[in-house]
Motif scaffolding. Sequence first.
Motif, short mmCIF file in Angstrom:
data_model
loop_
_atom_site.label_atom_id
_atom_site.label_comp_id
_atom_site.label_asym_id
_atom_site.label_seq_id
_atom_site.Cartn_x
_atom_site.Cartn_y
_atom_site.Cartn_z
N ALA A 1 -8.00 -46.92 37.13
CA ALA A 1 -9.08 -47.54 36.35
C ALA A 1 -9.92 -48.44 37.24
CB ALA A 1 -8.49 -48.32 35.19
N ALA A 2 -9.26 -49.17 38.15
CA ALA A 2 -10.00 -50.05 39.06
C ALA A 2 -10.89 -49.23 39.97
CB ALA A 2 -9.02 -50.89 39.87
N ALA A 3 -10.39 -48.08 40.45
CA ALA A 3 -11.19 -47.22 41.32
C ALA A 3 -12.39 -46.66 40.57
CB ALA A 3 -10.32 -46.09 41.87
N ALA A 4 -12.20 -46.40 39.25
CA ALA A 4 -13.29 -45.87 38.45
C ALA A 4 -14.40 -46.90 38.25
CB ALA A 4 -12.76 -45.40 37.10
N ALA A 5 -14.03 -48.20 38.34
CA ALA A 5 -15.02 -49.25 38.13
C ALA A 5 -15.86 -49.51 39.37
CB ALA A 5 -14.32 -50.53 37.69
N GLN A 6 -15.45 -48.97 40.51
CA GLN A 6 -16.19 -49.18 41.76
C GLN A 6 -17.45 -48.30 41.80
OE1 GLN A 6 -13.46 -48.35 44.96
NE2 GLN A 6 -11.99 -49.92 44.32
N THR A 7 -18.40 -48.74 42.62
CA THR A 7 -19.64 -47.96 42.82
C THR A 7 -19.80 -47.66 44.31
OG1 THR A 7 -20.66 -49.08 40.95
CG2 THR A 7 -22.11 -47.85 42.43
N PRO A 8 -19.73 -46.42 44.71
CA PRO A 8 -19.31 -45.27 43.90
C PRO A 8 -17.82 -45.34 43.61
CG PRO A 8 -19.47 -44.62 46.18
CD PRO A 8 -19.94 -46.06 46.13
N PRO A 9 -17.30 -44.51 42.64
CA PRO A 9 -15.87 -44.54 42.32
C PRO A 9 -15.01 -44.31 43.54
CG PRO A 9 -17.09 -43.26 40.70
CD PRO A 9 -18.05 -43.55 41.82
N GLY A 10 -13.91 -45.05 43.59
CA GLY A 10 -13.00 -44.94 44.71
C GLY A 10 -12.09 -43.72 44.59
N ALA A 11 -11.23 -43.58 45.57
CA ALA A 11 -10.31 -42.45 45.60
C ALA A 11 -9.35 -42.52 44.42
CB ALA A 11 -9.53 -42.45 46.90
N GLY A 12 -9.13 -41.36 43.80
CA GLY A 12 -8.19 -41.29 42.67
C GLY A 12 -8.71 -41.92 41.40
#
Length: 475
Positions: free
Chosen positions: A185-196
Amino acid sequence: MSINSALLAGVSGLVANSSALASIANNIANANTVGYKTVDTNFSDIVNNSGVVGDADAGGVLATSQQLVTQQGTAEQTTSNTDLSIVGQGFFVTTATSDPTISDARNFTRAGSFTVDANGDLENAAGQFLQGWPVNPDGSVTVDPSNLASLQTINVGNEGGIAAPTTQVNLNANLDASQPISAAAAAAAQTPPGAGAYNAATNNMASYDPTTGTGVKPDFTMQIPISDSQGGQHTLQLDVLKTSSNTWSAELVAVPASDVQDGTGLNNGQISTGTISFNADGSINMANSSVFGGTTSPTINIGASATPPAAGQVSWATSLGIGAQKVNLDVDTAPGGISQFASASITQSVETNGTQFGNLTGVTIDDSGFVTATYDNGVTRNIAQVAVATFPNPDGLTAVSGDSYQVSTASGNFNLKEPGTGGAGSLDPSTLEASTVDLSQQFAGLITTQQAYSASAKILTTADQMLQALINIQQ
């Protein structure tokens, strides 16, 4: 001549007492016949006026028999669920054939010793088939008080196995407020989305496989068992992933995924994707919970197997061959609902209706006349309602064989009613109405009838002697 009238009076006495004897014999023979009504014989004199002063002319006697139909017998307890008696006025409607037409006679009886025959019809000991109103699919009954054609033979043999699909789910669970935000979920919040990074379409919880490491492991899962339209059992699963302090990503999926076919935008058995949001007090915020459609009355809609799903929709797998299903999902007003408190994530309870396939195990009839089928999966279903017929003058009915009656001019026309309504008697299940014959009274009547018959015969012998004496005068 007076002697001749005496002879005729004696003959009328013999005929009248013979009729009374026949009634008494019939009563005694039916002392144990269910629902039998005593036949009473009344005598009335016949007066002949000769027109000659001082000349007596014997008229004789006339016997009239009447069955006391309104007299009610004692209800005797039995062990059969399909035995019935009527407490109060009214009659069961029966026919001599199990599939009557408009022209077939309808009989009316109080004999309620009904059993299920080889074809599943309710039939009494006289071979008469019980009539009633069929129950409509919505559970109602269409009552027609004057139309015998609206009645059908009550049949329980056609009530085979039954299944009830799930239409309601009440879910009570808690999601741990102290659960840390997952790496996906934390990776999804990054811009751009992180790995996994978690993505409901491409890298989701529905595709999680611990063996291959694909997909995203949910923080918690809640399983919901449901029954389909044919009684088959399936499992729906609500997977959640902590994404912020009061928000969880959520996917409602079928397990296994092969149970459903997904429309465009859904995959791996997904039924719905979105979020579950909570208020600061830990209660669920339905308006912001998109996985439930952002409504306080969420539903799960699964199309029929034969219906290809549209985009964003889902249907049962073609191989299952089952019907469409709509399930109301209560995660708010049900006791507890889904909450978010600082304690372990746990499913407290999942309450669902619906049952798997069940077979007929028994038939019961209640005091309102509803014939109910019971199945081994706990389901009960009303099949029909017994009709009760009332008459303005029941004692005027015409008796026929089988302890039954038919409409006559004296009885007036019938009126069909639900048991216990409009003056009709209620039903008493597992009882039978005993014969109204009082044996002590009948045996007393037998003695007096025998004496009266003998006395009438004596009139004939005495009159014969007097005539013989008259003839001898002429010799």
